[in-house]
Scaffold this motif. Sequence first.
Motif, PDB file in Angstrom:
ATOM      1  N   TYR A 215       0.845  -1.192   0.000  1.00  0.00           N
ATOM      2  CA  TYR A 215       0.000   0.000   0.000  1.00  0.00           C
ATOM      3  C   TYR A 215       0.882   1.243   0.000  1.00  0.00           C
ATOM      4  O   TYR A 215       1.824   1.341   0.792  1.00  0.00           O
ATOM      5  CB  TYR A 215      -0.865   0.059   1.253  1.00  0.00           C
ATOM      6  CG  TYR A 215      -1.933  -1.004   1.371  1.00  0.00           C
ATOM      7  CD1 TYR A 215      -3.275  -0.663   1.284  1.00  0.00           C
ATOM      8  CD2 TYR A 215      -1.600  -2.339   1.597  1.00  0.00           C
ATOM      9  CE1 TYR A 215      -4.275  -1.627   1.421  1.00  0.00           C
ATOM     10  CE2 TYR A 215      -2.582  -3.309   1.730  1.00  0.00           C
ATOM     11  CZ  TYR A 215      -3.916  -2.947   1.640  1.00  0.00           C
ATOM     12  OH  TYR A 215      -4.888  -3.896   1.768  1.00  0.00           O
ATOM     13  N   THR A 220       1.292   6.685   4.084  1.00  0.00           N
ATOM     14  CA  THR A 220       1.156   5.230   4.164  1.00  0.00           C
ATOM     15  C   THR A 220       2.176   4.539   3.276  1.00  0.00           C
ATOM     16  O   THR A 220       2.305   4.852   2.078  1.00  0.00           O
ATOM     17  CB  THR A 220      -0.256   4.787   3.742  1.00  0.00           C
ATOM     18  OG1 THR A 220      -1.200   5.212   4.726  1.00  0.00           O
ATOM     19  CG2 THR A 220      -0.350   3.277   3.604  1.00  0.00           C
ATOM     20  N   VAL A 267       0.908   3.115   8.377  1.00  0.00           N
ATOM     21  CA  VAL A 267      -0.369   3.413   7.732  1.00  0.00           C
ATOM     22  C   VAL A 267      -1.068   4.514   8.519  1.00  0.00           C
ATOM     23  O   VAL A 267      -0.983   4.563   9.752  1.00  0.00           O
ATOM     24  CB  VAL A 267      -1.254   2.154   7.635  1.00  0.00           C
ATOM     25  CG1 VAL A 267      -1.613   1.619   9.018  1.00  0.00           C
ATOM     26  CG2 VAL A 267      -2.505   2.415   6.807  1.00  0.00           C
ATOM     27  N   ILE A 268      -1.744   5.414   7.800  1.00  0.00           N
ATOM     28  CA  ILE A 268      -2.511   6.457   8.476  1.00  0.00           C
ATOM     29  C   ILE A 268      -4.001   6.234   8.221  1.00  0.00           C
ATOM     30  O   ILE A 268      -4.409   5.710   7.181  1.00  0.00           O
ATOM     31  CB  ILE A 268      -2.113   7.877   8.011  1.00  0.00           C
ATOM     32  CG1 ILE A 268      -2.427   8.075   6.528  1.00  0.00           C
ATOM     33  CG2 ILE A 268      -0.652   8.142   8.296  1.00  0.00           C
ATOM     34  CD1 ILE A 268      -2.321   9.509   6.077  1.00  0.00           C
ATOM     35  N   SER A 269      -4.814   6.616   9.187  1.00  0.00           N
ATOM     36  CA  SER A 269      -6.262   6.528   9.031  1.00  0.00           C
ATOM     37  C   SER A 269      -6.748   7.676   8.156  1.00  0.00           C
ATOM     38  O   SER A 269      -6.181   8.767   8.178  1.00  0.00           O
ATOM     39  CB  SER A 269      -6.957   6.576  10.389  1.00  0.00           C
ATOM     40  OG  SER A 269      -6.784   7.845  10.995  1.00  0.00           O
ATOM     41  N   THR A 270      -7.804   7.431   7.393  1.00  0.00           N
ATOM     42  CA  THR A 270      -8.355   8.476   6.525  1.00  0.00           C
ATOM     43  C   THR A 270      -9.784   8.857   6.904  1.00  0.00           C
ATOM     44  O   THR A 270     -10.351   9.770   6.328  1.00  0.00           O
ATOM     45  CB  THR A 270      -8.331   8.021   5.062  1.00  0.00           C
ATOM     46  OG1 THR A 270      -8.968   6.739   4.947  1.00  0.00           O
ATOM     47  CG2 THR A 270      -6.903   7.923   4.552  1.00  0.00           C
ATOM     48  N   THR A 284      -2.035   7.187  13.356  1.00  0.00           N
ATOM     49  CA  THR A 284      -0.981   6.530  12.581  1.00  0.00           C
ATOM     50  C   THR A 284      -0.511   5.307  13.341  1.00  0.00           C
ATOM     51  O   THR A 284      -0.298   5.363  14.556  1.00  0.00           O
ATOM     52  CB  THR A 284       0.220   7.479  12.356  1.00  0.00           C
ATOM     53  OG1 THR A 284      -0.222   8.646  11.653  1.00  0.00           O
ATOM     54  CG2 THR A 284       1.307   6.791  11.549  1.00  0.00           C
ATOM     55  N   SER A 346     -14.192   2.882   1.992  1.00  0.00           N
ATOM     56  CA  SER A 346     -12.747   3.024   2.044  1.00  0.00           C
ATOM     57  C   SER A 346     -12.057   1.669   2.208  1.00  0.00           C
ATOM     58  O   SER A 346     -12.561   0.783   2.909  1.00  0.00           O
ATOM     59  CB  SER A 346     -12.375   3.918   3.232  1.00  0.00           C
ATOM     60  OG  SER A 346     -10.995   3.916   3.495  1.00  0.00           O
ATOM     61  N   HIS A 348      -9.873  -0.752   4.034  1.00  0.00           N
ATOM     62  CA  HIS A 348      -9.691  -0.774   5.481  1.00  0.00           C
ATOM     63  C   HIS A 348      -8.964  -2.032   5.936  1.00  0.00           C
ATOM     64  O   HIS A 348      -8.826  -3.006   5.191  1.00  0.00           O
ATOM     65  CB  HIS A 348     -11.028  -0.629   6.220  1.00  0.00           C
ATOM     66  CG  HIS A 348     -12.069  -1.656   5.863  1.00  0.00           C
ATOM     67  ND1 HIS A 348     -12.936  -1.498   4.794  1.00  0.00           N
ATOM     68  CD2 HIS A 348     -12.403  -2.835   6.424  1.00  0.00           C
ATOM     69  CE1 HIS A 348     -13.749  -2.538   4.727  1.00  0.00           C
ATOM     70  NE2 HIS A 348     -13.440  -3.361   5.708  1.00  0.00           N
ATOM     71  N   ILE A 386      -8.436   3.323   5.769  1.00  0.00           N
ATOM     72  CA  ILE A 386      -7.138   3.827   5.321  1.00  0.00           C
ATOM     73  C   ILE A 386      -7.154   4.274   3.862  1.00  0.00           C
ATOM     74  O   ILE A 386      -6.169   4.793   3.362  1.00  0.00           O
ATOM     75  CB  ILE A 386      -6.042   2.752   5.498  1.00  0.00           C
ATOM     76  CG1 ILE A 386      -6.326   1.548   4.591  1.00  0.00           C
ATOM     77  CG2 ILE A 386      -5.932   2.323   6.955  1.00  0.00           C
ATOM     78  CD1 ILE A 386      -5.164   0.568   4.498  1.00  0.00           C
ATOM     79  N   SER A 388      -8.086   6.181   0.170  1.00  0.00           N
ATOM     80  CA  SER A 388      -8.218   7.562  -0.300  1.00  0.00           C
ATOM     81  C   SER A 388      -8.150   7.565  -1.817  1.00  0.00           C
ATOM     82  O   SER A 388      -7.861   6.545  -2.454  1.00  0.00           O
ATOM     83  CB  SER A 388      -7.101   8.438   0.269  1.00  0.00           C
ATOM     84  OG  SER A 388      -5.852   8.071  -0.306  1.00  0.00           O
ATOM     85  N   MET A 391      -4.599   6.465  -3.091  1.00  0.00           N
ATOM     86  CA  MET A 391      -3.971   5.204  -2.686  1.00  0.00           C
ATOM     87  C   MET A 391      -3.719   4.276  -3.871  1.00  0.00           C
ATOM     88  O   MET A 391      -4.597   4.052  -4.710  1.00  0.00           O
ATOM     89  CB  MET A 391      -4.832   4.486  -1.645  1.00  0.00           C
ATOM     90  CG  MET A 391      -4.309   3.092  -1.266  1.00  0.00           C
ATOM     91  SD  MET A 391      -5.008   2.479   0.267  1.00  0.00           S
ATOM     92  CE  MET A 391      -3.937   3.330   1.459  1.00  0.00           C
TER      93      MET A 391
END
Length: 413
Positions: A215, A220, A267-270, A284, A346, A348, A386, A388, A391
């Motif tokens: 990813y 991320t 990884v960051i949350s969106t 994160t 999204s 996930h 995660i 977007s 991505m």
Amino acid sequence: MSIHKDFQEKVKQYAELAVKVGVNVQEDQPLWISAPLGTEDFVRLVVKEAYLAGARIVHVQWYDEEIMRMHYESAPDDVFYEYPSWLAAAHEWVVDLKGAFLQIEANDPDLLKGIDPDRIMNFEKASGDALDRFYEAIEKDEISWSIVAIPSQKWADKVFPELPSSERVASLWERIFTSVRIDHPDPVSAWKSHIQTLTDKATQLNSLNLESLHYSAVGTDLSIELHEDHIWLTGASKTPQGTNFIANMPTEEVYTVPVKTGVNGTVISTKPLAYNGNVIDGFTLTFVDGEIEEVSAKEGEEILRKLIETDEGAAYLGEVALVPHHSPISDSGILFFNTLFDENASNHLAIGSSYPTCIKDGNILSDEEREVKGLNESVVHEDFMIGSATMNIDGVCRDGKKIAIFRNGNWAI
């Protein structure tokens, strides 16, 4: 048809969809419904549809959010290490009789805001341990189960703060109707077509027999190993008795299981995660050999850390799910503050327990065999978003070939 009659017809269709497509109640089958107060009118429609479908008995377990809040505020600390044995036995009644389980949500996303996180996590672990057999039946699709949601004022207030208060619930109803395809002339047929589309995508992924996924997006950079026996599935499941059901309504995902120790990177949350009456946002996670080693969050960091510390498995992943950025819920531009909806807008991941159905013969493997194949065990299973529009996801085949799976947030295969 008047607006009121049109709305009532949609609600009735939704109840019918939950019974006939969601849990797919069979002749002479018991049905257990869990629902909060405030949903009585809808639950009565569901109960009626269940009996029309041939249900043997329908049991409704009600709960009150205000009383739940009082309990967390005022009960002694040691209570949160306990779970009523009679209630655990009632859940096992569903398993023993090969019944169906329907969860109806209308939750206030901020219900437990400000509550001591230890109380929440202690009860999460106690309930998870007490309901182990019930949750295992859920994870292995031994019983038909589904989750649906209807609006409450507090939930609608969170989603639509810019609207006049009197319009918020109606607006949320319309968004839910669209997301579960009630806006189609024949919702049942629409669901069959939708599930076939998801099934075709899962078939494509299974034909690749991927070794790993990578990813990449802003913030991320994450690699996830997949076992050679992994299986991609959709929200459409089947019990050992051959009953088809849809576990989540809505559903837009195709998902599988990662190798527990094969996750590395950041990884960051969106989207915010609404978890047990708290909102966790802007977080994160950094993984090293599968385990979460670093955690930060703009909101709800203490709750997130406690969640990850629930048990050993809560610090590892149990699910990988692919959802295109261009999907009905995502395209609506609405943040639902409810994982049932937001996870279907999204890509996930989920920390905690894995679904053994995502591994070849996973339902008949021993605990030791599951561990060898990299399946994670935990009393928790929490999805977080995660995905977007930026991505990209690449799949690495077992011969080393790379294949574009997602580009700019959408399917590339």
